[in-house]
Design a protein around this motif. Structure first.
Motif, short mmCIF file in Angstrom:
data_model
loop_
_atom_site.label_atom_id
_atom_site.label_comp_id
_atom_site.label_asym_id
_atom_site.label_seq_id
_atom_site.Cartn_x
_atom_site.Cartn_y
_atom_site.Cartn_z
N GLY A 289 0.80 -1.21 -0.07
CA GLY A 289 -0.09 0.03 -0.15
C GLY A 289 0.93 1.16 0.00
N TYR A 290 0.60 2.08 1.22
CA TYR A 290 1.52 3.42 0.99
C TYR A 290 2.78 3.28 1.99
N GLU A 291 3.06 1.86 2.29
CA GLU A 291 4.15 1.73 3.02
C GLU A 291 5.05 0.69 2.14
N GLY A 292 5.43 1.25 1.14
CA GLY A 292 6.18 0.46 0.10
C GLY A 292 7.71 0.64 0.53
N ASN A 293 8.58 0.25 -0.44
CA ASN A 293 9.94 0.27 -0.39
C ASN A 293 10.78 1.07 -1.47
N TYR A 294 11.91 1.25 -1.19
CA TYR A 294 12.84 1.83 -2.30
C TYR A 294 13.86 1.07 -2.60
N TRP A 295 14.41 1.03 -3.89
CA TRP A 295 15.37 0.06 -4.38
C TRP A 295 16.48 1.00 -4.84
N GLY A 296 16.58 2.08 -4.66
CA GLY A 296 17.86 3.06 -4.62
C GLY A 296 17.96 3.75 -5.97
N ARG B 82 27.70 -3.80 16.00
CA ARG B 82 27.58 -4.53 17.03
C ARG B 82 28.91 -5.60 17.46
N LEU B 83 29.42 -5.88 16.11
CA LEU B 83 30.70 -6.80 16.06
C LEU B 83 31.88 -6.05 16.66
N THR B 84 32.13 -4.95 15.97
CA THR B 84 33.32 -4.19 16.22
C THR B 84 33.14 -2.94 17.14
N GLY B 85 32.09 -2.65 17.17
CA GLY B 85 31.78 -1.45 18.16
C GLY B 85 32.20 -0.11 17.34
N ARG B 86 32.34 -0.18 15.99
CA ARG B 86 32.87 1.07 15.24
C ARG B 86 31.65 1.70 14.66
N ASP B 87 31.75 2.91 14.34
CA ASP B 87 30.64 3.64 13.38
C ASP B 87 30.76 3.15 12.04
N LYS B 88 29.89 2.68 11.24
CA LYS B 88 29.94 2.38 10.02
C LYS B 88 29.04 3.03 9.00
N LEU B 89 29.30 3.24 7.96
CA LEU B 89 28.28 3.64 6.83
C LEU B 89 26.90 2.74 6.64
N ILE B 90 25.95 3.15 6.28
CA ILE B 90 24.65 2.30 6.21
C ILE B 90 25.15 1.88 4.64
N MET B 91 25.15 0.72 4.29
CA MET B 91 25.43 0.56 2.82
C MET B 91 24.20 0.22 1.87
N SER B 92 23.37 -0.36 2.25
CA SER B 92 21.97 -0.57 1.69
C SER B 92 21.05 0.62 2.17
N HIS B 93 21.44 1.70 1.55
CA HIS B 93 20.70 2.81 2.20
C HIS B 93 19.23 2.98 1.90
N ASP B 94 18.83 2.42 0.74
CA ASP B 94 17.64 2.47 0.13
C ASP B 94 16.40 1.96 1.07
N PHE B 95 16.32 0.97 1.58
CA PHE B 95 15.26 0.40 2.66
C PHE B 95 15.23 1.34 3.84
N VAL B 96 16.39 1.88 4.32
CA VAL B 96 16.42 2.62 5.46
C VAL B 96 15.87 4.08 5.10
N GLU B 97 15.99 4.58 4.03
CA GLU B 97 15.24 5.93 3.69
C GLU B 97 14.10 5.84 3.42
N ALA B 98 13.57 4.69 2.74
CA ALA B 98 12.12 4.44 2.79
C ALA B 98 11.31 4.32 3.96
N GLY B 99 12.05 3.57 4.87
CA GLY B 99 11.64 3.66 6.38
C GLY B 99 11.24 4.97 7.08
N LEU B 100 12.54 5.77 6.88
CA LEU B 100 12.56 7.17 7.53
C LEU B 100 11.48 7.93 6.93
N LEU B 101 11.24 7.82 5.73
CA LEU B 101 10.23 8.65 5.04
C LEU B 101 8.83 8.46 5.80
#
Length: 634
Positions: free
Chosen positions: A293-300, A322-341
């Protein structure tokens, strides 16, 4: 490229970027909910709950039924731990198989009904930026696509205005110079009023995420909408205009995703993917659009976004590992950006029937594997965001589903190993051979009983059901078998695609398992550009890449030959043993000059005008770069 090859006109020497128009893009906080007060309120579709019930309920009921039947097989003499593990793995896998089937069935029902997704009313004019991020790509190839889209938009006209930005993160100085020359040549030949701009970042900080956010922060305020493309993306002017119209008509939409069709495949593996996308993809995509519906996804890529909404709601922070404790770039950003919108109150829509949206697919099995390793790295990262504050349930499901797509591989492999160990019953199993003195060993159900065989056949049939059902999409969506070369050629193509998919599935299972462990142990690093052209690989490369599949297949085949492993595993063993020759086959050309060849889809029999034009523009640009002494990279 005639004028540009002599002395560049004044327009070619203009600044390659417009004046700055800054736009704030704050980083989001995953530990706190967020709502964008600019997001208009809207009424959810009335039947959305019904569509979701019809998608999820059959999968859950089917899984419960199978689990109940199979637990009766293992119940004699009590459950052992290995039997419980086996039952859990079967149930877990079967749910996702059933879910694909129910989604396709829902899509078939949806395709049989009139498309009511187009809002009425005249759209307001938008200023749209088409963004083409590139990283070490072949310049003449990318710019050929750009010129084709610009010409289509110019010829089409309309009330919206469009500019294209080539946003380069290229690290190779020679390629960067080719990019600059190609853009200048195009600007010299384009009609007046057509906006084509080029920017190369000195540092490719945060990769594609940083590339897009850099544009937003510096030029985003000048555009109401942005359409993000990939280096191999191609869209017709009509498709671009329809996306812009849909966004304009729906003030609550923050993002609208098109359904890209695969084009340009010449190899056996590429044609297999392209044919499957063309025949089976629409029914699956339509079903997905129904229940999301109106909660779709984004494929980048190949999606349009409301610029202000994306900037306000989708700024990505670094993610703590969680494995290294380091800050890392979100690689597959598209799903996350759709969730944030969606978290911020904006609608995320999917228009699978839009048409005219294209992308390319990796040409060989090895190229597909290399891309899959990158995607696996990004999708598994999403597991860290399942507990993010404010995300909607369906957005979390998208994140989980993307990760499960890769975690299924080690689960399938574990299921295969357990089946091999106990799959011949108590008297002939591997476990019996090594632990004959143990009276409480696990056992596989007696495959001499017809009811047991029927259940196993049902599981195999469910794996093929999405493909077989999706063929019906041609009937309900007014497709013509003549578009696929006629009934005989279509039937041969379907059988060829199914056979190849069955043969490649065990190989991909092992390779995805490798990708999961490479990610978990930190061996998968970087995000190298995709090999667009691909090619044939040497024997040593094939042997190295497929060593684990070949070894697993030989061990499995030895168990079958000795009578300790079930004959039901012969197809899997055969595929794994033949991993190297099957991989070599994947890169062979599917057709010859002037002949469509194997698994040809409508885009092969009747090439779209936009792709033909792109091919001509690429050839021109390549010749221009040759004349300019810039020797294009192949």
């Amino acid at each position: 490229m005639t004028a540009a090859s002599q002395s560049p006109p004044a327009r070619a020497m203009e600044p390659l970027m417009p004046p700055l128009q800054p736009l704030a893009m704050p980083e989001q906080d995953f530990s706190a909910p967020f709502h964008d007060h600019n997001a208009p309120a809207f009424e959810p579709p009335k039947q959305l709950a019904l569509w979701r019930f019809l998608a999820f309920s059959p999968a859950m009921l089917g899984t419960l039924a199978l689990t109940w039947v199979m637990q009766g097989w293992f119940a004699k003499g009590g459950f052992m731990a290995l039997e419980l593990v086996l039952l859990a793995l079967i149930a877990f896998n079967f749910f996702w198989i059933c879910f694909s089937v129910s989604t396709v069935v829902l899509g078939l029902f949806s395709l049989s009904r009139r498309d009511r997704t187009r809002p009425q009313g005249k759209p307001a004019p938008l200023r749209v930026a088409l963004l083409v991020p590139v990283y070490n790509e072949t310049p003449w190839y990318v710019l050929g696509n750009v010129q084709s889209m610009l010409q289509e938009l110019h010829q089409r006209g309309g009330q919206h205005s469009y500019d294209i930005f080539v946003l380069s993160d290229t690290r190779d100085a020679a390629l960067a110079e080719q990019e600059r020359l190609s853009v200048q040549a195009l600007r010299a030949d384009l009609p007046a009023g057509t906006g084509l701009y080029y920017r190369r970042r000195e540092q490719n900080t945060h990769r594609k995420v940083g590339n897009i956010s850099d544009w937003l922060r510096r030029w985003g305020a000048g555009y109401e909408a942005m359409l993000v493309l990939d280096a191999d993306s191609l869209m017709t002017g009509r498709a671009i205009a329809r996306l812009a119209n849909a966004l304009s008509r729906d003030p609550s939409a923050g993002l609208i995703q098109s359904f890209p069709q695969l084009i340009g495949a010449q190899s056996v593996f590429g044609r297999m993917q392209q044919f499957a996308n063309g025949v089976y993809g629409l029914a699956l995509a339509e079903g997905l659009a129904r229940w999301t519906g109106y909660e779709g996804n984004y494929w980048g890529h190949n999606a349009i976004m409301r610029t202000q909404a994306f900037a306000a709601c989708a700024g990505l922070p670094l993610l703590r590992s969680r494995l290294t404790g380091r800050d890392k770039l979100i690689m597959s950003h598209d799903f996350v950006e759709a969730g944030l919108l969606r978290r911020a109150g904006w609608r995320v829509r999917f228009l699978p029937r839009l048409g005219g949206s294209y992308e390319e697919t990796p040409p060989t099995l090895i190229d597909h594997i290399l891309r899959d390793r990158r995607w696996c790295q990004g999708n598994l990262q999403h597991l860290n965001l399942l507990g993010a504050r404010g995300f909607r349930t369906i957005s979390r499901f998208h994140l989980l589903h993307g990760a499960i797509g890769y975690l299924m591989a080690p689960i399938w492999f574990a299921l295969l190993v357990i089946w091999a160990l106990i799959g011949r019953g108590e008297e002939n199993s591997v476990i019996h051979y090594f632990s004959a003195a143990n009276p409480s060993r696990p056992s596989w159900p007696d495959m001499s009983e017809p009811r047991h065989v029927l259940v196993i056949l049902l599981i195999y049939a469910m794996l093929l059901a999405p493909k077989l059902l999706a063929v019906l999409a041609l009937a309900v969506s007014n497709g013509q078998l003549s578009d696929y070369g006629g009934p005989r050629r279509f039937a041969a193509s379907v059988l060829s695609e199914i056979l190849l998919a069955v043969l490649y599935a065990p190989i991909l299972m092992v390779q995805q398992m490798i990708a999961v462990f490479r990610t978990l142990f930190g061996l998968q690093r970087g995000w190298s550009p995709q090999a667009r052209a691909g090619g044939r690989y040497g024997l040593m490369t094939l042997l190295t890449c497929h060593a684990l599949e070949t070894l697993s297949g030989l061990v499995l085949w030895g168990g079958i030959a000795s009578g300790m492993v079930s004959l039901w595993l012969v197809p899997i063993a055969l595929s794994l043993v033949l991993a190297v020759p099957l991989s070599a086959l994947s890169g062979r050309r599917a057709g010859h000059q002037g002949k469509p060849g194997w698994m040809a889809s409508p885009v092969v029999f009747a090439e779209p005008a936009v792709t033909r034009a792109a091919g001509e523009y690429r050839a021109r640009l390549k010749r221009y770069l040759d004349i300019a002494g810039q020797h294009p990279a192949e």
